[in-house]
Each structure stands twice: as C-alpha cells, then as structure tokens.
Design an enzyme around this catalytic site. Structure first.
Site, short mmCIF file in Angstrom:
data_model
loop_
_atom_site.label_atom_id
_atom_site.label_comp_id
_atom_site.label_asym_id
_atom_site.label_seq_id
_atom_site.Cartn_x
_atom_site.Cartn_y
_atom_site.Cartn_z
N SER A 135 9.73 7.89 32.36
CA SER A 135 8.46 8.45 31.41
C SER A 135 7.49 9.30 31.84
O SER A 135 7.84 10.30 32.48
CB SER A 135 7.86 7.26 30.61
OG SER A 135 7.71 7.37 29.31
N HIS A 187 12.94 3.00 24.78
CA HIS A 187 12.49 3.41 25.94
C HIS A 187 12.11 2.26 27.21
O HIS A 187 11.24 1.55 26.66
CB HIS A 187 11.07 3.93 25.37
CG HIS A 187 10.20 4.77 26.48
ND1 HIS A 187 10.58 6.02 26.86
CD2 HIS A 187 9.05 4.49 26.83
CE1 HIS A 187 9.81 6.67 27.52
NE2 HIS A 187 8.72 5.57 27.81
C1 GCU Z 1 3.92 7.89 25.86
C2 GCU Z 1 3.68 9.61 26.03
C3 GCU Z 1 4.96 9.91 26.68
C4 GCU Z 1 5.29 9.09 27.82
C5 GCU Z 1 5.19 7.79 27.58
C6 GCU Z 1 5.14 6.91 28.85
O1 GCU Z 1 4.76 7.51 24.66
O2 GCU Z 1 3.63 10.02 24.54
O3 GCU Z 1 5.02 11.25 26.88
O4 GCU Z 1 6.28 9.50 28.57
O5 GCU Z 1 3.86 7.18 26.83
O6 GCU Z 1 4.98 7.35 29.77
O7 GCU Z 1 5.50 5.66 28.58
#
Ligand code: GCU
Length: 410
Positions: free
Chosen positions: A248, A389
C-alpha cells in the site's frame, strides 16, 4: 548541477504543460524525440524521467549521506534457524546536534552456505509489531493511536506481534531468505508534520519542504536506500540480491525506492494503487485529487496542481515502473481492492514493457490480468489473489516464488 537546478531551467509550470489524455510513451523524450537505443534510454530518458517525477510529484531528496551503523543486539530466534539483529543506522546530516536514526530489524537464516538474499520493507506499526519477541525494541517515534497497543502516540508492549500476520518471517527464513524491516516513522511520521529526516535537513529558518522538495513517500524511499547502505556491508546478507517490498503506501514507496536506487535487484510494490502503481489518468478507485486531499503530506507541493488536470502530467506510473528496467518487477494485488485499481496497474505494467524490450530482456508473459492465484513469473510479473486489501502469507508465497526464479544467480 543538482536535479532541482537542472529542472528549474528545463521544466515548465504545470499550466504550461500540454494536455495528454493518454499516458505519455515511456520511450519518448519530453520534447517528443523518440528513444530508440539503450544508450539513449540510459543517458537521456532515464535521467529525464527521474527529474520529472521528483519535480512534479514526489520531490527532490538530499544526496546520500554517510551512514554509521551500530549493532545493538543479536538474538537467536526460531529455534536457532535465524539470528535476529537490531541495528541503529544513523544518517546525519553533518553539523547537526542530533542524528536521524533508523532502527533496522534483520532476520538472517543460520543454515545456509553463503550470504542470504534479503527482503527489505517498511512496516506501519513498529518493529515490535512484526515479530512477537521481548527483545525487539519499541519504536520511539510517534505512532497513530488507532494501532493496537499505542497510547498517546507511543508504542507499548501491548503492540507486540500485532502485525506479525504480515511478516511470516519463519517461512522466508526456511526458504533461505533474510528479512529486514523498519518502522516508516523512523524516517518521517505519517502525518503532515515534518519531524524526522525532512526536519533534520531544513535550512535555517525553514519549517516545511519547498514546493519541489521531498514529500513523505520520497523521504521513506530515501530511508530504504539508507537501510540498503547498511545491508550491502552486512556479512549475513547478499548486497547484490536485495528485494525491496512494500504494501500500500509502503508499496508506493518500494516502487519509488526501486526506481531510483538500482542496488535493489527486485522491486515488489503490493496493492500500491494511486501514486504508486495505478494510472493517474485512471477512472477506477482513488484519484490524484482524493489522495492529495486525504494525504497532503505524501507528495510534494507541485503535485496537487494536477488534481483537476491529470492529463497535464508529463508521465504516468508506467514510466516509474520503466525506471526499474531491466531489473525484475512484480505487482501483487487483491481482487476486492478496487481502490488500488488492479486492472489499471496491469495496463501500466504493459506500457513499461517497451523499455524492457529496448534493453533486450523479457517483459510480461501475459496479455491480460491473469486468473486469481496464478503468478505470472516473468521479469515483469503480476499476481492477483481473491480477497481484500492486506499483506498476507499469500502475497509472500508469490514474492518468494518470484524471487526464486528472478534473482540474479551468484
Ligand atoms: C488509503 C489510501 C491509499 C493507500 C492506503 C494504505 O487507502 O487511500 O492510497 O495505499 O491507504 O496505505 O493502506
């Protein structure tokens, strides 16, 4: 001349950039000149892209400082199959009364014939959260209270092992790999304040980075390179086989670090999404405007100027992937994580492919997003699993299989 100074004379204001509804080709200079030789790529286009990404998006970083490393503690773990080292890496800068410091946690396999290839990645919640062992030191940098075991911004023992599901250390060790990690807050805390490396590098009177200077992601990536400065000299790991990973926001960072620092032999951004592996011009998931609004500290102060006009960006994220060429690059994704636009990421990967071709190496062995759980194990690799995710042992299996096949041999 520094990148910043060169760019100032070469790169126009955002408003004066032409509209480019389609992603600009990786193999075309900003002035439209086609790039047709490996030499032209290496000498002209690659440096131009580095400068463009720094100028308009991530921000410029200070030159590599000289680091000093101290081995704080060594512990036998996993019934003797690994040693756990904790290393303080001090990175200056010179002339300040205090040092910036990364606390690196490194696991190295003990049963092996030579130095081990190493996975290096940032963690979100502190080293103590990645591996449940009383010897792991608690971070001193600020942490968000929403994480388990954090009270008033400080880590406590209650946070030990809470992120261990993301770090299957035993599995990597048993496959012959070392694993190194540090808390990203050691370099820069994840909020719009500049404590950490950026603040240490301020000029007298400066209170925030200037428009084209580093945002948080660039600072974190720079921190990964400081950890690499140490790892190349650690006798337990093979400095020619370092794999940079990240999930992420840490995945966006892994891609930037791998793009800029060619010592990383393999680059694996996982579910990195907007500002990392997904197209800025995409219409699925997070947009440039959303990310700059929710996380104003991640990029530099030029990037929000593209919020309502992403078509003016002189690159898209395939160009950042192309900077990894000819080294192996793997994108891993989760089917339910549409916020990170897995299909758009695959399209970006394909648009990076011509650079791999120009450099005479294989590209991506798939024409479309593969079936779930099928690893496309080619130099440009791709993997998607069912589910949400997260960073899980399923990703790790793909990363390990990819590394087994794609790492340079000794
Ligand atoms: C949020 C953000 C993402 C990022 C994520 C994370 O969802 O919008 O861009 O990748 O956090 O780091 O878990």
């Amino acid at each position: 001349m520094s990148v910043a100074a060169a760019a100032e004379t070469a790169f126009p204001d955002v408003e004066r950039l032409p509209d480019r509804p389609d992603p600009p080709p990786a193999l075309q200079m900003l002035d439209g000149t086609p790039v047709t030789t490996a030499r032209q790529w290496r000498d002209k286009r690659r440096p131009e892209l580095v400068a463009l990404f720094q100028w308009y998006m991530y921000g410029t970083t200070p030159p590599a400082p000289k680091i000093t490393a101290t081995l704080d503690k060594v512990t036998d773990v996993l019934e003797g199959r690994a040693k756990m080292k904790q290393v303080s890496i001090r990175f200056g800068p010179p002339g300040r009364d205090r040092d910036g410091r990364i606390n690196l946690l490194l696991f190295a396999p003990t049963r092996r014939s030579g130095p081990a290839p190493v996975f290096l990645g940032l963690n979100f919640q502190g080293n103590h959260a990645t591996f449940d062992h009383p010897d792991v030191m608690l971070p001193t940098a600020w942490l968000p209270d929403r994480f388990e075991g954090v009270k008033d911004g400080q880590a406590t023992d209650a946070g030990r092992g809470t992120e261990a599901g993301r770090w299957p250390i035993a599995r990597a060790i048993d496959r012959g790999y070392a694993v190194a990690t540090f808390y990203h807050g050691d370099i820069k805390i994840d909020r719009p304040q500049w404590d950490g490396a950026p603040e240490l590098y301020f000029r007298p009177g400066q209170t925030a980075p200037q428009e084209h200077e580093w945002g948080t992601i660039a600072a974190w990536a720079w921190g990964l390179s400081r950890a690499a400065d140490y790892l190349v000299d650690d006798p337990d790991v093979d400095g020619r086989r370092m794999i940079v990973i990240g999930h992420s926001r840490n995945g966006k960072t892994a891609l930037l670090a791998g793009a800029l620092d060619e010592r990383f032999a393999i680059v694996i951004p996982s579910q990195a999404g907007c500002g990392g592996t997904s197209p800025a011009r995409g219409t699925v998931g997070e947009s440039v405007q959303r990310i700059n609004t929710a996380f104003p500290h991640w990029f530099n102060d030029a990037f929000p100027k593209f919020n309502n006009q992403v078509q003016k960006l002189p690159f898209d994220q395939h160009c950042l992937m192309a900077l990894v060429a000819p080294r192996p690059l793997l994108l891993t994704n989760a089917a339910e994580d549409q916020w990170a636009n897995p299909t758009g990421q695959f399209q970006m990967l394909k648009l990076a492919e011509p650079v791999y071709g120009l450099l005479g190496v294989e590209g991506c062995g798939a024409e479309q997003v593969p079936a779930e759980n099928h690893l496309v194990n080619t130099r440009l690799g791709y993997f998607i699993r069912p589910g949400k995710h997260d960073m899980t042992k399923v990703e790790w299996s793909a990363w390990l299989d990819f590394a087994d096949r794609q790492l340079p041999r000794n």
